[in-house]
Design an enzyme around this catalytic site. Structure first.
Site, PDB file in Angstrom:
ATOM      1  N   GLU A   1     -19.647  -4.165  18.988  1.00  0.00           N
ATOM      2  CA  GLU A   1     -20.654  -3.274  18.395  1.00  0.00           C
ATOM      3  C   GLU A   1     -21.984  -4.014  18.256  1.00  0.00           C
ATOM      4  O   GLU A   1     -22.732  -3.794  17.309  1.00  0.00           O
ATOM      5  CB  GLU A   1     -20.180  -2.746  17.040  1.00  0.00           C
TER       6      GLU A   1
ATOM      7  N   ARG B   1      -0.909 -22.401  -8.196  1.00  0.00           N
ATOM      8  CA  ARG B   1      -0.456 -23.638  -7.543  1.00  0.00           C
ATOM      9  C   ARG B   1      -0.913 -24.850  -8.336  1.00  0.00           C
ATOM     10  O   ARG B   1      -2.099 -24.971  -8.681  1.00  0.00           O
ATOM     11  CB  ARG B   1      -1.035 -23.695  -6.132  1.00  0.00           C
TER      12      ARG B   1
ATOM     13  N   GLY C   1      -0.816 -25.612   3.546  1.00  0.00           N
ATOM     14  CA  GLY C   1       0.142 -25.210   4.573  1.00  0.00           C
ATOM     15  C   GLY C   1       0.625 -23.787   4.376  1.00  0.00           C
ATOM     16  O   GLY C   1       0.907 -23.073   5.351  1.00  0.00           O
TER      17      GLY C   1
ATOM     18  N   SER D   1     -24.201  -6.657  25.593  1.00  0.00           N
ATOM     19  CA  SER D   1     -25.145  -6.045  24.667  1.00  0.00           C
ATOM     20  C   SER D   1     -26.333  -5.397  25.371  1.00  0.00           C
ATOM     21  O   SER D   1     -27.018  -4.565  24.772  1.00  0.00           O
ATOM     22  CB  SER D   1     -25.657  -7.108  23.678  1.00  0.00           C
TER      23      SER D   1
ATOM     24  N   GLY E   1     -10.907  -0.586  24.331  1.00  0.00           N
ATOM     25  CA  GLY E   1      -9.712  -0.141  23.649  1.00  0.00           C
ATOM     26  C   GLY E   1      -9.147   1.113  24.292  1.00  0.00           C
ATOM     27  O   GLY E   1      -9.884   1.999  24.725  1.00  0.00           O
TER      28      GLY E   1
END
Length: 689
Positions: free
Chosen positions: A443, A330, A420, A163, A196
């Site tokens: 960034e 669920r 799970g 930074s 990148g």
């Protein structure tokens, strides 16, 4: 079109809150329009494109194949994705900076690796050429960058300085005889890192280096440097590098390291909007101050932080849509009805885990739209002043850490809330969480960014006292001390307690008022900043070393004040957004969501409010009890609130949020119901005599 008839508030419930008719519901279509923000058509077009399976991530794909797939997708985007919007018309763009980022933020639905690789190519590499260069640079370098004929690297970060860009070690020394810059890496810590496109695909880089000419270091500037032979993809002479290897996430991007051994580039490869060197080696700049020049250059690249703020909001929305949809289907553990199990979102603790995160996600989304509007105002030129740029940079530095940390928390809680099933890669939560992890440190490291925000808050506080003479400053300081002393005595807390006695509704009623929430949130920020400013006053007469030590001793408080400021910004954006909701019942439900966000912030910092005398113990208890009432009130609307995000299964791609879980539950319920009806069900042992 509205999906719900507009209905007014008709009565008051037993907690003193407005109550709507029983058939009230969120107008999903209307709320979706509000959530699309300033660029609805562009966002919807990007979502339609991301629904195309050509752009979808293949879970479990080997890293080399994933990287090649993402590169191919990047080239598809260049051809079909309207990715040049922020660039000039003569390069196929529209000068639309906000629209460019709005589309970028939607790419995460397909694959965050594609989103970030496109950010590297167009948001960093091409944008650096555009914003830091002049017309000569644009003509030479932009066409290849925009078409992806030249996959590019944004080479700012170094292994030894992340930074702290001002302290990087790479040099660009001007050679007057050849009219060339010599790019050089003087030591290992100056290798460019985490880049990148650097490991495999990049053929050129925008390299940030210290410009040295005639023996003078003019600070960090940007240079266009070819790094690979386009036909063989071998490094060019003097350029070296290596693959960063397997990462915790975003493995569709070929991150790597670069170093330079006296690599020569033409003088005209300097991106020279803010600084240039004549053929004779004379440095020229339209900005005299080296410090202001440096921060102006970096300020042009603020869009990275703006876009990550929006991308984090999208990730949080995806996670909550999956978790809440699953939680509504669920079933687990027996209910009072024979043979029936409980939908897990009906459990109070499940609501406690997910619904406050949903409220914060709404707040983060509304704040991001305000940030995006501020960004477009500055970069379009409509409101491009030094003050507006500084405000934009501060706002981005406040919101990017807040939203990215929130997204990480939300995805983790969403994963756990799905048990799970949430851990299976096919349901995307673990992959999204892994891909989002690095958002907290690229960034701009989040903590460092909040420190910048804290410094701005202190500067603004100092400016507010500048027009006062010494006597008035002393009076303000004394009044502040007296104010603190007053709040820290039992008197104020006792007054609150007396006013609340016998009527909890009165206490809850005050807490749900917009003015009360604003006062509590604003007061915390202002008090924290004033306390830090007072603690740092001795540094004005101290040596540089003593001043640095004093500042370091209060660094944590400064970061916490910045976080409080960011939370206030989000709350204010949410409150302002309520005015854009025209359906009364939807606005009421969304007001409850805003109240949940505001009171969750107050509960999160309840220790501060108690220690500083802003809340009595009794009223502090009311905060939590009223949150519980809000959760119960919002429970019936939870699915509508996530459906309003507007995601289709092509965007979610999580089987547990596809309706499959509901089908399984219905099948199980039908089985046991038929068994009971036929009298075939075995007798439980405890009932057997």
């Amino acid at each position: 079109m509205s999906t719900t008839t507009q209905r007014p508030v008709t009565s008051v419930d037993d907690a003193g809150d407005p109550r709507l008719d029983a058939d009230v519901a969120v107008d999903i279509a209307h709320l979706s329009e509000v959530l699309l923000g300033h660029y609805p058509e562009l966002r919807l077009a990007a979502r339609r494109l991301m629904a195309d399976e050509r752009f979808h991530r293949i879970e479990g794909q080997p890293v080399p194949e994933h990287r090649e797939r993402v590169l191919g997708q990047l080239r598809l985007l260049a051809a079909e994705g309207d990715v040049h919007r922020s660039f000039p018309e003569r390069f196929g763009g529209a000068g639309d900076h906000g629209g460019f980022l709005a589309r970028f933020e939607e790419l995460g639905h397909a694959d965050p690796s594609l989103q970030i690789k496109s950010g590297v190519q167009w948001g960093l590499f091409a944008s650096a050429i555009y914003h830091l260069g002049t017309e000569r640079n644009h003509d030479d370098f932009l066409p290849g960058a925009l078409s992806v004929a030249v996959p590019g690297v944004f080479a700012m970060t170094e292994t030894g300085h992340g930074s702290d860009v001002a302290a990087i070690g790479t040099t660009a020394t001007y050679d007057e005889d050849s009219e060339e810059f010599v790019i050089h890496t003087p030591f290992r810590a100056a290798w460019k890192d985490y880049l990148g496109n650097a490991a495999v695909h990049g053929t050129a880089a925008v390299v940030f280096a210290r410009l040295v000419t005639q023996g003078v270091d003019h600070g960090v500037h940007a240079f266009y440097v070819p790094i690979r032979d386009e036909s063989t993809m071998a490094f060019l002479p003097g350029v070296g590098g290596e693959d960063d290897g397997l990462k915790g996430g975003l493995n569709g991007i070929d991150n790597g390291r670069l170093w330079f051994d006296n690599v020569r580039i033409p003088r005209t490869n300097l991106l020279n909007r803010y600084g240039d060197v004549t053929p004779a080696g004379v440095y020229e700049s339209p900005i005299d101050s080296p410090g202001r020049r440096f921060f102006t250059m970096l300020g042009t690249l603020v869009q990275g932080r703006v876009s990550l703020d929006g991308a984090a909001v999208v990730a949080a929305r995806l996670g909550l849509t999956i978790a809440i949809t699953y939680g509504n289907q669920r079933r687990q553990f027996a209910s009072g009805a024979p043979g029936e199990e409980v939908v897990i979102l009906d459990y109070a603790e499940h609501q406690r885990r997910l619904l406050p995160l949903l409220a914060e996600t709404y707040a983060a989304g509304f704040a991001h739209e305000d940030l995006l509007a501020a960004f477009d105002d500055v970069f379009s030129g409509r409101n491009d002043t030094p003050e507006s740029r500084e405000d934009l940079e501060t706002l981005a530095a406040a919101l990017k850490p807040t939203s990215t940390w929130h997204a990480l928390t939300t995805l983790q809680v969403s994963r756990e809330a799905c048990g799970g099933a949430g851990f299976l890669a096919e349901n995307r939560l673990t992959g999204l969480r892994a891909d989002m992890d690095v958002y907290a440190t690229f960034e701009g490291d989040n903590t460092v960014l909040l420190q910048l925000v804290g410094k701005r808050l202190l500067a603004d506080y100092g400016h507010s006292l500048k027009h006062l003479d010494a006597t008035k400053v002393a009076r303000v300081v004394a009044e502040r001390a007296a104010d603190a002393a007053r709040y820290r005595t039992p008197l104020v807390r006792a007054i609150q307690t007396i006013s609340d006695v016998g009527d909890p509704r009165r206490s809850a009623g005050q807490l749900r008022e917009t003015t009360t929430q604003r006062e509590l949130l604003v007061d915390r920020v202002e008090t924290m900043v004033a306390d830090i400013a007072q603690a740092l006053r001795p540094s004005q007469k101290a040596s540089a070393q003593e001043a640095a030590a004093l500042f370091n001793a209060h660094q944590h408080e400064l970061v916490e004040a910045a976080r409080a400021h960011a939370e206030l910004v989000q709350w204010e954006s949410f409150t302002a957004a309520l005015e854009r909701v025209t359906d009364p019942s939807t606005r009421q439900i969304l007001t409850w969501v805003r109240d949940l966000f505001g009171l969750t912030l107050i509960e999160r910092h309840l220790t501060w409010y108690l220690l500083n005398g802003r809340l009595s113990t009794g009223r502090a208890r009311t905060v939590t009890s009223y949150i519980d009432r809000l959760l119960a009130r919002l429970r019936p609307h939870a699915q509508d609130l996530v459906d309003a995000f507007g995601y289709e299964q092509a965007h979610l791609r999580a089987p547990i949020a596809s309706g499959a879980e509901a089908e399984r539950q219905d099948e199980a319920r039908a089985y046991y119901k038929a068994q009971r009806a036929a009298g075939d069900a075995p007798i439980p042992e405890k009932h057997h005599r």
